[in-house]
Design a protein around this motif. Structure first.
Motif, PDB file in Angstrom:
ATOM      1  N   GLU A 319      30.670   3.572-104.359  1.00 38.67           N
ATOM      2  CA  GLU A 319      31.273   2.586-103.460  1.00 38.67           C
ATOM      3  C   GLU A 319      30.260   1.964-102.504  1.00 38.67           C
ATOM      4  O   GLU A 319      30.543   0.957-101.855  1.00 38.67           O
ATOM      5  CB  GLU A 319      32.427   3.208-102.669  1.00 38.67           C
ATOM      6  N   TYR A 320      29.068   2.575-102.405  1.00 38.00           N
ATOM      7  CA  TYR A 320      28.064   2.055-101.469  1.00 38.00           C
ATOM      8  C   TYR A 320      27.108   1.060-102.114  1.00 38.00           C
ATOM      9  O   TYR A 320      26.134   0.645-101.479  1.00 38.00           O
ATOM     10  CB  TYR A 320      27.288   3.207-100.843  1.00 38.00           C
ATOM     11  N   GLY A 321      27.359   0.697-103.355  1.00 35.75           N
ATOM     12  CA  GLY A 321      26.538  -0.344-103.957  1.00 35.75           C
ATOM     13  C   GLY A 321      25.428   0.180-104.827  1.00 35.75           C
ATOM     14  O   GLY A 321      25.555   1.241-105.453  1.00 35.75           O
ATOM     15  N   ALA A 322      24.336  -0.547-104.874  1.00 38.09           N
ATOM     16  CA  ALA A 322      23.238  -0.203-105.781  1.00 38.09           C
ATOM     17  C   ALA A 322      21.925  -0.683-105.181  1.00 38.09           C
ATOM     18  O   ALA A 322      21.895  -1.601-104.365  1.00 38.09           O
ATOM     19  CB  ALA A 322      23.466  -0.866-107.133  1.00 38.09           C
ATOM     20  N   VAL A 323      20.855  -0.019-105.580  1.00 34.65           N
ATOM     21  CA  VAL A 323      19.517  -0.437-105.145  1.00 34.65           C
ATOM     22  C   VAL A 323      18.638  -0.611-106.376  1.00 34.65           C
ATOM     23  O   VAL A 323      18.610   0.266-107.249  1.00 34.65           O
ATOM     24  CB  VAL A 323      18.851   0.605-104.214  1.00 34.65           C
ATOM     25  N   ALA A 333      22.097  -3.952-102.780  1.00 29.55           N
ATOM     26  CA  ALA A 333      23.382  -4.655-102.842  1.00 29.55           C
ATOM     27  C   ALA A 333      24.453  -3.714-102.343  1.00 29.55           C
ATOM     28  O   ALA A 333      24.516  -2.564-102.784  1.00 29.55           O
ATOM     29  CB  ALA A 333      23.687  -5.065-104.274  1.00 29.55           C
ATOM     30  N   PRO A 334      25.291  -4.177-101.422  1.00 25.50           N
ATOM     31  CA  PRO A 334      26.364  -3.301-100.941  1.00 25.50           C
ATOM     32  C   PRO A 334      27.460  -3.210-101.998  1.00 25.50           C
ATOM     33  O   PRO A 334      27.518  -4.026-102.919  1.00 25.50           O
ATOM     34  CB  PRO A 334      26.877  -4.043 -99.711  1.00 25.50           C
ATOM     35  N   GLY A 335      28.311  -2.214-101.878  1.00 32.16           N
ATOM     36  CA  GLY A 335      29.489  -2.143-102.745  1.00 32.16           C
ATOM     37  C   GLY A 335      30.529  -3.117-102.226  1.00 32.16           C
ATOM     38  O   GLY A 335      30.710  -3.253-101.016  1.00 32.16           O
ATOM     39  N   TYR A 336      31.206  -3.783-103.141  1.00 27.04           N
ATOM     40  CA  TYR A 336      32.267  -4.706-102.740  1.00 27.04           C
ATOM     41  C   TYR A 336      33.420  -3.892-102.153  1.00 27.04           C
ATOM     42  O   TYR A 336      33.790  -2.851-102.702  1.00 27.04           O
ATOM     43  CB  TYR A 336      32.738  -5.491-103.962  1.00 27.04           C
ATOM     44  N   LEU A 337      33.956  -4.363-101.037  1.00 23.94           N
ATOM     45  CA  LEU A 337      35.046  -3.619-100.398  1.00 23.94           C
ATOM     46  C   LEU A 337      36.383  -4.054-100.972  1.00 23.94           C
ATOM     47  O   LEU A 337      36.932  -5.078-100.572  1.00 23.94           O
ATOM     48  CB  LEU A 337      35.035  -3.840 -98.891  1.00 23.94           C
ATOM     49  N   LEU A 338      36.863  -3.293-101.916  1.00 22.66           N
ATOM     50  CA  LEU A 338      38.159  -3.594-102.518  1.00 22.66           C
ATOM     51  C   LEU A 338      39.284  -3.112-101.621  1.00 22.66           C
ATOM     52  O   LEU A 338      39.156  -2.070-100.973  1.00 22.66           O
ATOM     53  CB  LEU A 338      38.276  -2.892-103.866  1.00 22.66           C
ATOM     54  N   GLU A 339      40.383  -3.845-101.615  1.00 16.45           N
ATOM     55  CA  GLU A 339      41.542  -3.374-100.845  1.00 16.45           C
ATOM     56  C   GLU A 339      42.281  -2.284-101.600  1.00 16.45           C
ATOM     57  O   GLU A 339      42.897  -1.405-101.005  1.00 16.45           O
ATOM     58  CB  GLU A 339      42.485  -4.532-100.541  1.00 16.45           C
TER      59      GLU A 339
ATOM     60  N   ASP B 328      38.461 -12.912 -89.475  1.00 18.85           N
ATOM     61  CA  ASP B 328      38.089 -14.010 -90.368  1.00 18.85           C
ATOM     62  C   ASP B 328      37.111 -13.642 -91.468  1.00 18.85           C
ATOM     63  O   ASP B 328      37.063 -14.311 -92.495  1.00 18.85           O
ATOM     64  CB  ASP B 328      37.451 -15.145 -89.552  1.00 18.85           C
ATOM     65  N   PHE B 329      36.293 -12.653 -91.233  1.00 24.38           N
ATOM     66  CA  PHE B 329      35.275 -12.334 -92.239  1.00 24.38           C
ATOM     67  C   PHE B 329      34.806 -10.904 -92.055  1.00 24.38           C
ATOM     68  O   PHE B 329      35.106 -10.264 -91.051  1.00 24.38           O
ATOM     69  CB  PHE B 329      34.077 -13.299 -92.116  1.00 24.38           C
ATOM     70  N   HIS B 330      34.079 -10.417 -93.038  1.00 25.08           N
ATOM     71  CA  HIS B 330      33.360  -9.169 -92.819  1.00 25.08           C
ATOM     72  C   HIS B 330      31.934  -9.332 -93.317  1.00 25.08           C
ATOM     73  O   HIS B 330      31.637 -10.222 -94.117  1.00 25.08           O
ATOM     74  CB  HIS B 330      34.067  -7.968 -93.453  1.00 25.08           C
ATOM     75  N   PHE B 331      31.066  -8.490 -92.800  1.00 28.54           N
ATOM     76  CA  PHE B 331      29.637  -8.588 -93.108  1.00 28.54           C
ATOM     77  C   PHE B 331      29.105  -7.183 -93.354  1.00 28.54           C
ATOM     78  O   PHE B 331      29.345  -6.274 -92.571  1.00 28.54           O
ATOM     79  CB  PHE B 331      28.905  -9.236 -91.924  1.00 28.54           C
ATOM     80  N   MET B 332      28.386  -7.027 -94.464  1.00 30.85           N
ATOM     81  CA  MET B 332      27.899  -5.697 -94.824  1.00 30.85           C
ATOM     82  C   MET B 332      26.389  -5.633 -94.725  1.00 30.85           C
ATOM     83  O   MET B 332      25.690  -6.455 -95.322  1.00 30.85           O
ATOM     84  CB  MET B 332      28.308  -5.383 -96.263  1.00 30.85           C
ATOM     85  N   ALA B 333      25.899  -4.668 -93.987  1.00 33.94           N
ATOM     86  CA  ALA B 333      24.460  -4.437 -93.892  1.00 33.94           C
ATOM     87  C   ALA B 333      24.148  -3.102 -94.543  1.00 33.94           C
ATOM     88  O   ALA B 333      24.809  -2.105 -94.248  1.00 33.94           O
ATOM     89  CB  ALA B 333      24.031  -4.411 -92.431  1.00 33.94           C
ATOM     90  N   PRO B 334      23.171  -3.074 -95.429  1.00 35.89           N
ATOM     91  CA  PRO B 334      22.819  -1.789 -96.045  1.00 35.89           C
ATOM     92  C   PRO B 334      22.045  -0.934 -95.051  1.00 35.89           C
ATOM     93  O   PRO B 334      21.533  -1.442 -94.049  1.00 35.89           O
ATOM     94  CB  PRO B 334      21.920  -2.194 -97.204  1.00 35.89           C
ATOM     95  N   GLY B 335      21.973   0.359 -95.314  1.00 36.50           N
ATOM     96  CA  GLY B 335      21.107   1.220 -94.516  1.00 36.50           C
ATOM     97  C   GLY B 335      19.665   1.018 -94.954  1.00 36.50           C
ATOM     98  O   GLY B 335      19.406   0.880 -96.149  1.00 36.50           O
ATOM     99  N   TYR B 336      18.765   1.004 -94.000  1.00 32.74           N
ATOM    100  CA  TYR B 336      17.351   0.869 -94.335  1.00 32.74           C
ATOM    101  C   TYR B 336      16.908   2.138 -95.061  1.00 32.74           C
ATOM    102  O   TYR B 336      17.242   3.249 -94.650  1.00 32.74           O
ATOM    103  CB  TYR B 336      16.547   0.686 -93.046  1.00 32.74           C
ATOM    104  N   LEU B 337      16.149   1.971 -96.131  1.00 30.07           N
ATOM    105  CA  LEU B 337      15.711   3.143 -96.900  1.00 30.07           C
ATOM    106  C   LEU B 337      14.405   3.669 -96.320  1.00 30.07           C
ATOM    107  O   LEU B 337      13.331   3.155 -96.624  1.00 30.07           O
ATOM    108  CB  LEU B 337      15.516   2.776 -98.361  1.00 30.07           C
ATOM    109  N   LEU B 338      14.515   4.667 -95.495  1.00 32.06           N
ATOM    110  CA  LEU B 338      13.320   5.283 -94.908  1.00 32.06           C
ATOM    111  C   LEU B 338      12.679   6.235 -95.911  1.00 32.06           C
ATOM    112  O   LEU B 338      13.377   6.905 -96.675  1.00 32.06           O
ATOM    113  CB  LEU B 338      13.709   6.061 -93.658  1.00 32.06           C
ATOM    114  N   GLU B 339      11.353   6.323 -95.870  1.00 35.18           N
ATOM    115  CA  GLU B 339      10.685   7.307 -96.733  1.00 35.18           C
ATOM    116  C   GLU B 339      10.785   8.706 -96.135  1.00 35.18           C
ATOM    117  O   GLU B 339      10.788   9.695 -96.854  1.00 35.18           O
ATOM    118  CB  GLU B 339       9.219   6.930 -96.923  1.00 35.18           C
TER     119      GLU B 339
END
Lengths: 420, 420
Positions: A319-323, A333-339, B328-339
């Motif tokens: 659900e968290y997407g793919a890298v 890429a984030p996972g699409y938030l399905l209802e 009105d909208f949503h926005f998704m930010a991924p987590g930064y991939l730390l080493e």
């Protein structure tokens, strides 16, 4: 369509191919080995006018607004318009094995047989229970999901094995998506692979209730001659030695990749490493990446896997997407938030199908040296889009109604959800 | 700097303020209530020339290339250049309580006292053990992390309580980031809040070993008079009734929000609902969102929480990033991939600090009706950036060396990792 109509249509299109070099932005296409000589339609190609629309309304207008003998020229005009207005969108016309599209070398005719994607893996029946319901037996299997998802982008040729119990309507569903099913072997007296499982309340875990390998136990994929010249190969999760054997049956494959699982990573490590060394990309989930590399940290795990051979690694995170990782960059890429998630079965396979289907349709090449980063990024999003649709209904049901327009709309939705 | 230099500098800047209306794209700024009359530098403002650079090299060049009496005009020139070249980047000059920046109404002087962010919450000592090491006692607490992160964007005024054991160097660390510490109450004879915990091998879980509330048990935040006219208020995770009381101490706050936790959601639900009803935004993690709404599905949970009052909901998802929801909208930010993740303590608070710090510096307003979607998206990314830096060292150590340039570089890295 009557035979004389088909002939007229063929003539019109043949005339178009000869008479309108302006369609091809890069005229070298016309003389390359990719120009095809045979125009016989594929037996499974049911579209009445050999036209498959993948993007916008122009192509349908060519069909509806023009009389039959004008249609070829009209299609040329509308393609040109579509290509100019949507330069990044592969516009796909099928005519026999030929595709009129805006491909990697400009607009022109491409050999769909060369561009098509060969998919190898399981075709199965599944019994699935989720918090939203229960289905005792429905079409499933990795190769089924991959092929259905990829078929929205590119011609697909499937290789699998089924038993005598495999239903005619299930074969017809694949064929209706123009998937070449001539590589599906039916074992007389055999039974199709059956799997049953139940999902947890949050659908992040599932328990396998039953696995009857049946005919799949002796699956030894053999590619029909007509499959071997395809450029793209996607190997579902089967024994690594079989994956390797399939790759070696291909002539001049451009882009090979596939999936694997914990069982092969743990118990067939040597065989697996030998197999993926030849691959261009590997597509696994996060726990598999950790197991394969021995690193918990995803970025380090990816670096380690990229040293095993594949130039591209896609790590699916549910659900968290793919890298996507290459040596030069990574893309998240984030996972699409399905209802509503009705059934997550097959979502990862649909990701693979969307990813590879898009790359095939775009004419992606690794053998040229290097990859097109923008193309790979888009492929990850198309993969995510297809995975998200998969979860909206039980089994493969969503693909009975899904349209290319819905795919494009969701792609745009991904853009608007992530753009800053 | 000698006093006469400071006076000359003040004069030059005062001249600039009067004499170069071209700096302000929107000249109404010059006559609005935001134009400030007092120019006395803040006691904690240690920068030798009252200039704080936050974006590019132009401002430093104004300092170095021009003699003192030309410096005011030079700063105006360089600001104009910076603003034109980087129209989306708030360029921040501090002069007393005034800020010369490219704010929401164009380039001009803004009142930093009005624009500053009041942060309320815990200042503590933490004992932390992760797979990378163990520290028995170090500076911690939500308000500490929030303030440090936000201080890279906007002037911060902290409200907290500590004991007599609170070290002078810890207070100095806050002051060195120009955080106004006049709202930190020191309880004579008291001890500072202490927390100790140990992280799991993958650092996704932590076990609390010890919680000594000490002086924090009787924390009853009272805002200094100089804090009350601030426009921005960020309420760390404390009892909802106290959060409410703080908000009511503010005069004309524009943008209020904060954090909460499972304890308040379960056992103080009524009090919490009454409190967040007045908030502009709520910032919680996914399990808290599920608990508060009673919905497992994140999108439905968000809809339900948005009906409780807040116009903006940010759901933090740990290593998987964050999602911002509005109606009105949503926005998704991924987590930064730390080493390397050394210590995730405070990452969520640093997210809050980066998010709210950026919004404050940008002059975000909700009371005007509506919000600026592009601004909110950027704020989520700045939040993610600050959260990622926090994990790179133990405790607050990363903030001892972090620069605004590193923040901008990581912001760009987020762009290149997500753009398609």
């Amino acid at each position: 369509m009557r035979q004389d109509e088909a002939d007229q249509d063929s003539q019109a299109l043949a005339g178009l191919l000869k008479g309108t070099p302006t369609i091809a932005r890069n005229s070298s296409l016309q003389t390359s080995s990719e120009v095809i000589n045979h125009t016989k339609p594929h037996p499974l190609q049911r579209s009445s006018r050999y036209i498959r629309k993948t993007g916008d309304a122009y192509l349908r207008r060519a069909e509806s607004e023009h009389s039959l003998n004008q249609r070829g020229a009209a299609i040329a005009d509308y393609t040109r318009a579509a290509v100019e207005l949507h330069p990044n969108e592969p516009s796909l016309f099928l005519h026999g094995d030929r595709q009129l599209l805006h491909g990697p070398r400009g607009a022109g005719w491409y050999n769909t047989s060369l561009m098509s994607l060969v998919v190898v893996g399981s075709v199965a029946y599944d019994g699935v229970e989720t918090p939203h319901g229960k289905v005792d037996r429905m079409l499933g299997g990795a190769a089924t999901y991959i092929s259905l998802a990829a078929s929205y982008f590119t011609p697909v040729k499937i290789v699998a094995v089924v038993g005598e119990d495999f239903a005619r309507e299930d074969m017809e569903l694949l064929a209706s998506r123009k998937i070449d099913v001539s590589g599906i072997e039916t074992v007389a007296g055999g039974k199709t692979f059956f799997w049953a499982g139940v999902y947890s309340a949050d659908m992040n875990d599932r328990t396998t209730l039953r696995t009857d390998l049946n005919v799949f136990a002796n699956f030894n994929p053999k590619l029909p001659e007509s499959y071997r010249s395809s450029r793209y190969l996607l190997l579902g999760n089967i024994q690594p030695a079989l994956q390797k054997s399939v790759r070696h049956q291909m002539n001049g494959v451009e882009f090979t990749g596939g999936d694997t699982m914990n069982y092969w990573i743990q118990d067939f490590r040597g065989e697996l490493l030998e197999t993926i060394r030849e691959w261009d990309f590997l597509l696994i989930n996060d726990s598999e990446a950790r197991m394969l590399s021995g690193c918990h940290n995803l970025r380090r795990a990816a670096q380690s896997v990229l040293e095993m051979g594949p130039k591209i690694l896609v790590i699916k995170r549910g659900e968290y997407g793919a890298v996507l990782f290459t040596r030069d960059f990574h893309f998240m890429a984030p996972g699409y938030l399905l209802e509503d998630v009705f059934d997550p079965t097959g979502a990862g396979d649909c990701f693979a199908g969307g990813f590879m289907g898009y790359l095939s349709a775009s004419g992606a090449r690794l053998s040229d040296g290097g990859y097109d980063a923008a193309q790979l990024r888009k492929a990850v999003i198309y993969g995510s889009v297809m995975g998200s649709f998969c979860c909206e209904k039980f089994g493969v049901d969503r693909f009975r109604t899904l349209t290319r327009e819905e795919i494009e709309a969701r792609y745009q939705e991904f853009k608007s959800c992530t753009d800053f």
